[in-house]
Enzyme design. Structure first.
Site, PDB file in Angstrom:
ATOM      1  CE  LYS A 281      -7.271  -2.044   7.106  1.00  0.00           C
ATOM      2  NZ  LYS A 281      -7.067  -0.608   7.272  1.00  0.00           N
TER       3      LYS A 281
ATOM      4  CG  ASP B  14     -10.483  -0.558   5.164  1.00  0.00           C
ATOM      5  OD1 ASP B  14     -10.783  -0.900   6.312  1.00  0.00           O
ATOM      6  OD2 ASP B  14      -9.356  -0.097   4.901  1.00  0.00           O
TER       7      ASP B  14
ATOM      8  CE  LYS C 102      -3.974   3.849   2.184  1.00  0.00           C
ATOM      9  NZ  LYS C 102      -5.177   3.409   2.884  1.00  0.00           N
TER      10      LYS C 102
ATOM     11  CG  ASP D  15      -7.790   2.532   0.729  1.00  0.00           C
ATOM     12  OD1 ASP D  15      -8.965   2.957   0.814  1.00  0.00           O
ATOM     13  OD2 ASP D  15      -7.172   2.020   1.694  1.00  0.00           O
TER      14      ASP D  15
ATOM     15  CE  LYS E  94      -4.677   0.120   0.639  1.00  0.00           C
ATOM     16  NZ  LYS E  94      -5.328  -0.697   1.681  1.00  0.00           N
TER      17      LYS E  94
ATOM     18  N   GLY F  91      -4.268  -4.186   6.527  1.00  0.00           N
ATOM     19  CA  GLY F  91      -3.296  -3.905   7.586  1.00  0.00           C
ATOM     20  C   GLY F  91      -3.503  -2.550   8.218  1.00  0.00           C
TER      21      GLY F  91
ATOM     22  CB  SER G  29      -0.870  -0.053   1.259  1.00  0.00           C
ATOM     23  OG  SER G  29      -1.623   1.116   1.410  1.00  0.00           O
TER      24      SER G  29
ATOM     25  CD  GLU H 250      -8.818  -0.699   0.940  1.00  0.00           C
ATOM     26  OE1 GLU H 250      -7.833  -0.885   0.190  1.00  0.00           O
ATOM     27  OE2 GLU H 250      -8.763  -0.815   2.164  1.00  0.00           O
TER      28      GLU H 250
END
Ligand code: OSB
Ligand code: MG
Length: 368
Positions: A262, A238, A163, A188, A161, A290, A135, A213
């Protein structure tokens, strides 16, 4: 097993590089480790809070107070045969799943060590490896992200991934796709958008993303369902999923096609298994998310990710991706984007005592 002693460690680990998301920037990971002892066995767990309630409503100091005053002090001296017995002692307390998860997972580890079984076998898996992704935080310049992607691909990470946040989304994805047209790429948003911004998602839909996400607010599963009807890219939830009930409702409404489980966010392994099994029955693939955990928390994710419906690479990256120095050394074997889990009992590793002392900023002991 009767809990004879508990130690709560508040540790601080410096990140190699700050990690930025739509909700803020993290430079140092503070986290709580829970150590429980019984009959000469030790179980480790991690409550991987953030220091501020930016991602969920929980935060470290609040969680620490709850653990100290109302959870750990209450379980000391009690006898637990199963994680469910433990959960029953604090289930009257609402929410606070990240705090609860650290204790619950410590008991799973303790029970596995007592039985002499690696955790993944306690979870019913025969498979002892899992694929991992990485990520990557928001950067001022997309060139930095592209350099990071190159590096992580060379290290073998199976999925990238990134952000995103308003203003740093379509252009960033476009530039990445120009350099890497075919990699397994996802974004995400950490709840940074609303349905008014649907055009952004229609545009993102053209970039063959593995998933998007948590685009919308955590309590917006109706709007997520509306969005999922309009775009082809699978939505992964998420922040919206705190429990099996949340997962059931989101799936029933069609709010997502994938779930990031998670264990921290859902209160531990028991709830993780319930969500995993339900998603499997409904044809919803899952992956393990995570919280920038230390090697202790991450090793739980490795074991969990061996379960059969964890078919997508998780955020259980190697410690070297996060920290200048972790409290667990050379622990989680990584072979080209694959974690090969050891057959040692429990999670199969412990903190190095010297490193643990070095990074501990507070320690609270409960003894009978
Ligand atoms: O949204 O998945 C998230 C980190 C902290 C809080 C929330 C998230 C994340 C990550 C990084 O994306 C996950 C990791 O590598 O541990
Ligand atoms: Mg997320």
């Amino acid at each position: 097993m009767k809990i004879e002693k508990i130690t709560l460690y508040h540790i601080k680990l410096k990140l190699k590089q700050p990690f930025e998301t739509s909700f803020g920037r993290i430079e140092t990971k503070e986290t709580l480790l829970v150590k429980i002892e019984s009959q000469g066995f030790i179980g480790w767990g991690e409550s991987a809070h953030l220091t501020l309630p930016l991602y969920t409503s929980e935060y470290l100091e609040g969680g620490k107070t709850l653990l100290v005053k109302h959870i750990l002090s209450n379980i000391l001296g009690k006898d637990f045969k199963t994680p469910k017995d433990l959960i029953n002692t604090y289930s009257f307390l609402k929410g606070n799943n990240i705090s609860k998860a650290g204790v619950e997972m410590a008991l799973w580890d303790l029970l596995a060590r007592k039985k002499g079984l690696p955790l993944y076998k306690m979870l019913g898996s025969n498979n002892h490896s899992c694929e991992i992704g990485v990520s990557i935080g928001i950067e001022k310049d997309t060139k930095i992200i592209i350099e990071k992607i190159k590096k992580y691909l060379l290290e073998g990470y199976k999925r990238i991934k990134i952000k995103i946040k308003p203003g740093q989304d379509i252009e960033v994805v476009k530039k990445i796709r120009e350099v890497f047209p075919d990699i397994s790429l996802m974004v995400d948003a950490n709840s940074a958008y609303s349905l008014d911004q649907i055009d952004i998602f229609k545009k993102l839909d053209k970039y063959n993303l593995l998933m998007i996400e948590q685009p919308l607010a955590d309590d917006d599963i109706i709007d997520h369902a509306k969005l999922q009807k309009i775009i082809n890219t699978p939505i992964c939830l998420d922040e919206s999923i705190h429990s099996f009930e949340d997962a059931r409702k989101a799936i029933e409404l069609g709010s997502c096609k994938i779930i990031n489980i998670k264990p921290a966010r859902v209160g531990g392994i028991n709830e993780t298994i319930k969500i995993h099994d339900f998603c499997q029955k409904r044809g919803i693939p899952v992956w393990v998310g995570g919280m920038l955990e230390s090697g202790i928390g991450k090793s739980f994710l490795d074991h969990i990710a061996t379960m059969s419906n964890f078919t997508l690479p998780g955020d259980n990256s190697d410690s070297s991706r996060y920290f200048e120095e972790d409290i667990v050394e050379n622990s989680r074997l990584q072979d080209k984007g694959v974690i090969n889990i050891s057959d040692n009992p429990g999670i199969g590793l412990e903190p190095n005592q010297e490193l643990l002392n070095k990074h501990t900023v507070d320690k609270i002991i409960f003894d009978i």
